[in-house]
Design a protein around this motif. Structure first.
Motif, PDB file in Angstrom:
ATOM      1  N   SER A  44       0.836  -1.195   0.000  1.00  0.00           N
ATOM      2  CA  SER A  44       0.000   0.000   0.000  1.00  0.00           C
ATOM      3  C   SER A  44       0.877   1.253   0.000  1.00  0.00           C
ATOM      4  O   SER A  44       1.793   1.378   0.802  1.00  0.00           O
ATOM      5  N   PRO A  46       0.868   5.612  -0.155  1.00  0.00           N
ATOM      6  CA  PRO A  46       0.066   6.845  -0.151  1.00  0.00           C
ATOM      7  C   PRO A  46       0.023   7.438  -1.559  1.00  0.00           C
ATOM      8  O   PRO A  46       1.000   7.345  -2.307  1.00  0.00           O
ATOM      9  N   GLN A  50      -2.848  14.072  -2.684  1.00  0.00           N
ATOM     10  CA  GLN A  50      -3.776  13.800  -1.592  1.00  0.00           C
ATOM     11  C   GLN A  50      -4.892  14.836  -1.618  1.00  0.00           C
ATOM     12  O   GLN A  50      -4.661  16.002  -1.936  1.00  0.00           O
ATOM     13  N   THR A  51      -6.076  14.397  -1.267  1.00  0.00           N
ATOM     14  CA  THR A  51      -7.161  15.370  -1.168  1.00  0.00           C
ATOM     15  C   THR A  51      -7.054  16.122   0.154  1.00  0.00           C
ATOM     16  O   THR A  51      -6.990  17.334   0.198  1.00  0.00           O
ATOM     17  N   THR A  53      -4.457  15.919   3.197  1.00  0.00           N
ATOM     18  CA  THR A  53      -3.287  15.225   3.707  1.00  0.00           C
ATOM     19  C   THR A  53      -3.256  15.230   5.228  1.00  0.00           C
ATOM     20  O   THR A  53      -3.226  16.267   5.863  1.00  0.00           O
ATOM     21  N   ASN A  57      -3.150   9.423   8.391  1.00  0.00           N
ATOM     22  CA  ASN A  57      -4.178   8.719   7.641  1.00  0.00           C
ATOM     23  C   ASN A  57      -4.261   9.195   6.184  1.00  0.00           C
ATOM     24  O   ASN A  57      -5.253   9.759   5.754  1.00  0.00           O
ATOM     25  N   ASP A  59      -4.526   9.078   2.028  1.00  0.00           N
ATOM     26  CA  ASP A  59      -5.216   8.251   1.029  1.00  0.00           C
ATOM     27  C   ASP A  59      -4.186   7.333   0.384  1.00  0.00           C
ATOM     28  O   ASP A  59      -3.123   7.797  -0.041  1.00  0.00           O
ATOM     29  N   THR A  60      -4.501   6.065   0.302  1.00  0.00           N
ATOM     30  CA  THR A  60      -3.521   5.119  -0.250  1.00  0.00           C
ATOM     31  C   THR A  60      -4.133   4.292  -1.379  1.00  0.00           C
ATOM     32  O   THR A  60      -5.350   4.305  -1.582  1.00  0.00           O
ATOM     33  N   GLU A  61      -3.282   3.595  -2.104  1.00  0.00           N
ATOM     34  CA  GLU A  61      -3.735   2.602  -3.077  1.00  0.00           C
ATOM     35  C   GLU A  61      -2.785   1.419  -2.992  1.00  0.00           C
ATOM     36  O   GLU A  61      -1.651   1.551  -2.528  1.00  0.00           O
TER      37      GLU A  61
END
Lengths: 123, 208
Positions: A44, A46, A50-51, A53, A57, A59-61
């Motif tokens: 995973s 980040p 990022q919307t 940041t 926490n 946003d990851t993919e």
């Protein structure tokens, strides 16, 4: 953008990167040809953009196709982030876009996500 | 796998916060990346590769990572450093005045033979200049170090600065190796042969 559907076969030659690995944004050369090994491992990462940041926490993919590098000095140009847990994130050395991959401190291995970089002919 | 380089130099960037030690072209043209995950956690170091007189040189460049806010940097940070780039912002008088303090800090904490260079960085416009080029040059002469003015908008000069610093380190290192090998007339020892007792500075170099 999941990378599992993208076909990277053309970039692989004898298990290594056929062409230079470059920054998607500024074309800075990250790895010269035939210096990294292809590796399938789910990890995973980040998102680069990022919307909202937050350090804790982001946003990851999940990325699954990486160029594996044993010795960090194999890199032509690369940035290492400060440590987060057992990891340092990799960035472009020039524009600092990233994470383009991660460095695993215990094993000293570095992994560059194919989906986060571009590939080009040697300069 | 065989090593792909000839030398490895550890370099430090030192100066007040906000002088643009880490600023590069992209951040000026597109500040979108300033809000990303990476800029939140910060960059520890960078690896760059340059070619110098046919030798492949790896530069490991460390930023002070915010330590400079305390106006002092610990000895640990200086350990193994072979070159130090002293950076000030030409639009910030205070950052220039503080260079003297940084040099004192280096003299107290770093290896005596560390190669130093002064870099006047221009992160903003020329109209905001507070420190003339002449004053930068004068300070560099005072300390017997090299000086260059750079602009993040012309990243080529920044590269020049690193080349100059690396070239000086390489020259110093080769000179030391030559002295250490103490060659009798006629027969020259190869630099790669192990030395009986390398100096502490040399032992930190990766000579391959």
């Amino acid at each position: 953008m999941p990378d599992c559907n993208v076909n990277f076969e053309a970039e692989i030659e004898e298990g290594q990167n056929k062409r230079s690995v470059k920054c998607k944004f500024c074309s800075s050369v990250i790895l010269t040809p035939a210096t990294a090994a292809i590796m399938n491992v789910e990890h995973s990462l980040p998102l680069i953009r990022q919307t909202k940041t937050t350090e804790e926490n982001p946003d990851t993919e999940t990325t699954s196709v990486f160029w594996a590098v044993k010795d960090m000095f194999t890199f032509q140009n690369v940035g290492f982030s400060n440590t987060v847990g057992n990891t340092k994130y990799l960035t472009c050395a020039d524009c600092e876009a990233g994470p383009i991959g991660f460095h695993d401190i215990p094993t000293k291995m570095s992994f560059v996500a194919l989906s986060r970089v571009s590939h080009g002919d040697p300069i | 796998m065989a090593k792909t380089y000839d030398y490895l130099f550890k370099l430090l960037l030192i100066g007040d916060s906000g002088v643009g030690k880490t600023c590069v072209l992209f951040r000026f043209s597109e500040d979108a990346f300033n809000t990303t995950f990476i800029s939140t956690i910060g960059i520890d170091f960078k690896i760059r590769t340059i070619d110098l007189d046919g030798k492949k040189i790896k530069l490991q460049i460390w930023d002070t990572a915010g330590q400079e806010r305390f106006r002092t940097i610990t000895t640990a940070y200086y350990r193994g450093a072979m070159g130090i780039m002293l950076v000030y912002d030409i639009t910030n008088e205070k950052s220039f005045e503080n260079i003297k303090n940084w040099i004192r800090n280096i003299e107290e904490n770093a290896s005596a033979d560390v190669e130093k260079m002064l870099l006047g960085n221009k992160c903003e416009l020329e109209e905001k200049r507070q420190v003339s080029k002449e004053r930068g040059e004068q300070l560099a002469i005072e300390y017997g170090i090299k000086f260059i003015e750079t602009s993040a908008k012309a990243s080529i000069r920044v590269e020049d600065a690193f080349f100059t610093l690396a070239r000086d380190i390489k020259a110093k290192m080769e000179k030391k190796l030559k002295e250490a090998s103490n060659p009798p007339k006629g027969h020259q020892l190869r630099a790669s042969e192990p030395q009986k007792k390398p100096t502490s500075w040399l032992s930190r170099c990766s000579l391959l």
